[in-house]
Design a protein around this motif. Sequence first.
Motif, short mmCIF file in Angstrom:
data_model
loop_
_atom_site.label_atom_id
_atom_site.label_comp_id
_atom_site.label_asym_id
_atom_site.label_seq_id
_atom_site.Cartn_x
_atom_site.Cartn_y
_atom_site.Cartn_z
N ILE A 140 0.90 -7.46 -4.36
CA ILE A 140 0.17 -6.27 -3.90
C ILE A 140 -0.61 -5.66 -5.04
CG2 ILE A 140 0.47 -3.88 -3.14
CD1 ILE A 140 0.80 -5.63 -0.84
N ARG B 104 6.19 1.02 3.47
CA ARG B 104 4.89 0.40 3.68
C ARG B 104 4.44 0.46 5.13
NH1 ARG B 104 5.63 -5.23 0.27
NH2 ARG B 104 5.71 -4.30 -1.81
N SER C 121 3.00 -1.97 6.68
CA SER C 121 3.32 -3.24 7.33
C SER C 121 4.71 -3.21 7.96
CB SER C 121 3.23 -4.38 6.31
OG SER C 121 4.03 -4.12 5.18
N LYS D 138 0.37 -8.09 4.03
CA LYS D 138 -0.34 -7.81 2.78
C LYS D 138 -1.71 -7.22 3.05
CE LYS D 138 2.89 -9.77 0.21
NZ LYS D 138 3.81 -8.96 -0.63
N ASP E 203 -1.35 -3.54 4.05
CA ASP E 203 -1.00 -2.67 2.93
C ASP E 203 -2.16 -2.50 1.95
OD1 ASP E 203 1.58 -2.23 3.85
OD2 ASP E 203 2.35 -4.03 2.89
N VAL F 94 4.35 1.90 -2.68
CA VAL F 94 3.90 0.77 -1.87
C VAL F 94 3.84 -0.50 -2.71
CG1 VAL F 94 1.95 -0.16 -0.56
CG2 VAL F 94 2.64 2.21 -0.25
#
Length: 539
Positions: free
Chosen positions: A10, A166, A168, A185, A188, A428
């Motif tokens: 991330i 998060r 997601s 991914k 986020d 996050v």
Amino acid sequence: MRVNTIDKQILSIALALVALLTVPILISPEKGTAVLKAVLDTITSNFGPLYLWACLGIFGFLLWLAFGKYGKVKLGNGDPEFSTFSWLALIFTAGIGSGIMYWGIIEWAYYYSSPPFGLEPSSVDAASFAPTYGMFHWGFSAWAIYCVPSIPIAYAVYIRKSSSYRLSNACRGIIGDHADGLVGKIIDVCFMFGLIGGIGTSLALGTPLLAEGIHHFTGIEKTLTLNLGIVVALMVFFSICLYFGLKKGLKLLSDWNLYLYVAIAVFIFIFGPTAFIIASFTDSVGVLFQNFFRMSLYTDPVGKSGFSEAWTLFYWGWWFSYAPFTGMFAARISKGRTIKGLILGQLLGGTLGCWLAFSIFGNTSMFFEMSGIVPIVDILQSEGAPAAILASLNALPLGGIVVVLYLLVAAIFLATTVNSAAYTLSDVASKNLKPGEEPARWYRVFWGILLTSISIVLMYGDGLEALQTLSIITALPLVFVMFLMIGSFLKWIRADYDIIMQEQEKAERAAGYSMPGPGRIKKKRPEKAPVVPKTGFEN
């Protein structure tokens, strides 16, 4: 903090996208801004109504949820972590930034000189809608957009026992295990990209206002160097607050921010045009409720005035780009509150906090214009909004002191927003955090420095307009992400509701309540409270 808590994937993707944005704009700001502007025009012309319908639908959904049976669901065991005042202060200051100090006092002037609905500029009708539209753009609709992500995120963490805040994970009920893969991914990183654009917009508004204040008191020229100096000074302040964390840093900053904000409003209300403030606010509330649906769905397809694109769609895009961040932050500090309490706290507390600025600061400025005391509109058109704001404040009793306090509150608002954003981004971009564990101090400070550094780079390259435009563009996919979260939440709560209520009743009885629900009566607390059973929804 353990090294393995940093989500390198991330972090790498986010930094790569930031570089992809800043470098081209720094090299060629005009071309970069022109490309983004073309994309924005395409989105507003083709998807503008989607933003409007989505906002209205979200508001209706929250009312249904708050006053329905699901509103009684408590998000986590135990009492709330923060007092109601500190909780509202954290949510309010994180969500609005210094924008409320900028637009709250001057936004009416734009609507007065360029009104909606084909009204005559500077007319009586324009004067009626001028203070109302600010209350609309910063009112229930805005806070509804902010509120929606906080519910599925809090539910995922406190009921479904997810280890992460998060976006997601809040979509897991619909996308399943894809939340751990590429789809998660993308969701986020899209949120992080939108937040960077939103923070850039806040800095773009707050910095010139602070620069105007410094110029007013010291005579220092309003140059790029001054703007950069302000951002660097704020960055140092951000870093100190982030170092002390959520409870010792952000909480105290938010509390004092709200104290000063209310104190200035009370002073202006008492020593300003009190009767006009009350009368104008009363009229605006009536105009707003009478025209709420028209204002919510106004597109002007025949007249093509561009009012909706310039204002309502800009604001809704701005709120959508900020919403995942405010949702994560609100979820992080809302353990122990019910869904109904979380919704009403944000809708009512946030709206009334914003209305305070528009009704007192804005109507005072409008009174000076209407009475011929200060030519606010002329100053706005000739010298810009920051100069018009200071001219209005200087016309008050003890105007010099009011200006200093006003600028101080604007700076603190901006600091609180960037602090909260950096805290959320560090959360996050982490993984495997234990329950209640905060990201490392250096990691929180790193994100604070990164956010302000991006603004410095773009300010140097004259690319802040591009960053503001980007925040609206990134809002489009986030609209669909929000609907994913809503669908995920509804799927979860329909399956879990009966078990949740049984567990809540057991927990309340174990804590010493004679009956569950709003009418509960507290019994004498036993010497040793029994262990509260788990919910059974652990992933």
